[in-house]
Design an enzyme around this catalytic site. Structure first.
Site, PDB file in Angstrom:
ATOM      1  N   SER A 156      40.229  43.374  40.026  1.00  0.00           N
ATOM      2  CA  SER A 156      40.775  44.452  39.195  1.00  0.00           C
ATOM      3  C   SER A 156      40.116  45.788  39.529  1.00  0.00           C
ATOM      4  O   SER A 156      38.970  45.832  40.002  1.00  0.00           O
ATOM      5  CB  SER A 156      40.547  44.146  37.715  1.00  0.00           C
ATOM      6  OG  SER A 156      41.146  42.919  37.361  1.00  0.00           O
TER       7      SER A 156
HETATM    8  N1  SAM Z   1      38.476  38.806  37.049  1.00  0.00           N
HETATM    9  C1  SAM Z   1      38.820  39.281  38.358  1.00  0.00           C
HETATM   10  C2  SAM Z   1      37.893  40.426  38.775  1.00  0.00           C
HETATM   11  O1  SAM Z   1      36.727  40.154  38.779  1.00  0.00           O
HETATM   12  O2  SAM Z   1      38.343  41.522  39.110  1.00  0.00           O
HETATM   13  C3  SAM Z   1      40.250  39.624  38.547  1.00  0.00           C
HETATM   14  C4  SAM Z   1      41.092  38.422  38.494  1.00  0.00           C
HETATM   15  S1  SAM Z   1      42.700  38.504  39.145  1.00  0.00           S
HETATM   16  C5  SAM Z   1      43.389  40.007  38.559  1.00  0.00           C
HETATM   17  C6  SAM Z   1      43.458  37.283  38.092  1.00  0.00           C
HETATM   18  C7  SAM Z   1      43.080  35.844  38.412  1.00  0.00           C
HETATM   19  O3  SAM Z   1      43.648  35.008  37.400  1.00  0.00           O
HETATM   20  C8  SAM Z   1      43.612  35.314  39.742  1.00  0.00           C
HETATM   21  O4  SAM Z   1      42.534  34.928  40.545  1.00  0.00           O
HETATM   22  C9  SAM Z   1      44.483  34.124  39.343  1.00  0.00           C
HETATM   23  O5  SAM Z   1      44.412  33.043  40.257  1.00  0.00           O
HETATM   24  C10 SAM Z   1      43.882  33.753  37.996  1.00  0.00           C
HETATM   25  N2  SAM Z   1      44.735  32.962  37.096  1.00  0.00           N
HETATM   26  C11 SAM Z   1      46.056  33.063  36.866  1.00  0.00           C
HETATM   27  N3  SAM Z   1      46.430  32.133  35.948  1.00  0.00           N
HETATM   28  C12 SAM Z   1      45.315  31.448  35.591  1.00  0.00           C
HETATM   29  C13 SAM Z   1      45.039  30.376  34.685  1.00  0.00           C
HETATM   30  N4  SAM Z   1      45.980  29.795  33.938  1.00  0.00           N
HETATM   31  N5  SAM Z   1      43.768  29.942  34.564  1.00  0.00           N
HETATM   32  C14 SAM Z   1      42.767  30.497  35.314  1.00  0.00           C
HETATM   33  N6  SAM Z   1      42.964  31.502  36.197  1.00  0.00           N
HETATM   34  C15 SAM Z   1      44.220  31.983  36.327  1.00  0.00           C
END
Ligand code: SAM
Length: 208
Positions: free
Chosen positions: A54
């Protein structure tokens, strides 16, 4: 943009403890090698498997809204590369803990490596569907969701302590960042329009 410029931009936008935590966590350890030069640009960057780290201002705003304090137990849904978890881990300190769930095993593995390099010891990364929460470690003081849900997942609301807070983007094309506070019931406040990858899972969108 360099780190100093990023910090300057965050000052006045969010609480000083959030600015300090963002200054303390080396974002360059969490971005892939081919994006290291952009590590402090205020933009999301690709981390592989179609996912992103992000933008710094979004991590800062979500931490600010959550009002994280020392000693808190936090759940993060969507660990990605582990950066946001590392910032929250600074804010809750050694007496607190962050459980960060990631649905893509490869990213969960890399997040663990990144967090170890950043010496963030009070974070546990778990591979699984975070839309179900993490009942075995519930209830939580705070829950931060980094992927957009079709609606607020009921297991996450149910895993909040009384007085607990949950920040989550909701929607598909038109996404809104929402804050849920648990008191006698659940108070829901809308913050701002945002753009996140979808939350995929039992209480999220379906895959594909
Ligand atoms: N937290 C991160 C950072 O440090 O910037 C950004 C994460 S990214 C925008 C969103 C993440 O959510 C992705 O890696 C995706 O695989 C994960 N995701 C989507 N659905 C999910 C779920 N049901 N459970 C866990 N992770 C999930």
């Amino acid at each position: 943009m360099g780190k100093e410029e990023m910090i300057k931009r965050l000052r006045g936008m969010v609480d000083e403890n959030v600015v300090e935590a963002m200054a303390a966590v080396p974002r360059e350890l969490f971005v892939p090698d081919d994006h290291k030069r952009e590590a402090y640009d205020d933009t999301p960057l690709p981390i592989g498997r179609g996912q992103t780290i992000s933008a710094p201002h979004m991590v800062a705003i979500m931490c600010h809204i959550l009002d994280l304090r020392l000693g808190m137990m936090v759940l993060e849904v969507g660990a990605g590369c582990g950066y946001h978890a590392a910032v929250m881990a600074r804010l809750v300190g050694e007496s607190g803990h962050v459980y960060a769930i990631e649905r893509i095993a490869e990213l969960a593995f890399r997040a663990r490596e990144n967090l170890a390099r950043a010496k963030a010891t009070n974070v546990t990364v778990i591979h699984g569907d975070g839309s179900l929460g993490l009942p075995e470690h519930a209830p939580f003081d705070r829950i931060s969701v980094a992927a957009s849900a079709p609606k607020i997942p009921s297991p996450l609301k149910d895993q909040l302590k009384p007085g607990g807070k949950l920040v989550i983007p909701v929607g598909s094309l038109d996404q809104q960042l929402m804050l849920v506070t648990r008191d006698d019931g659940f108070e829901v406040k809308r913050y701002m329009g945002v753009i996140f990858v979808p939350l995929i899972g039992e209480h999220g969108f379906s895959e594909g």
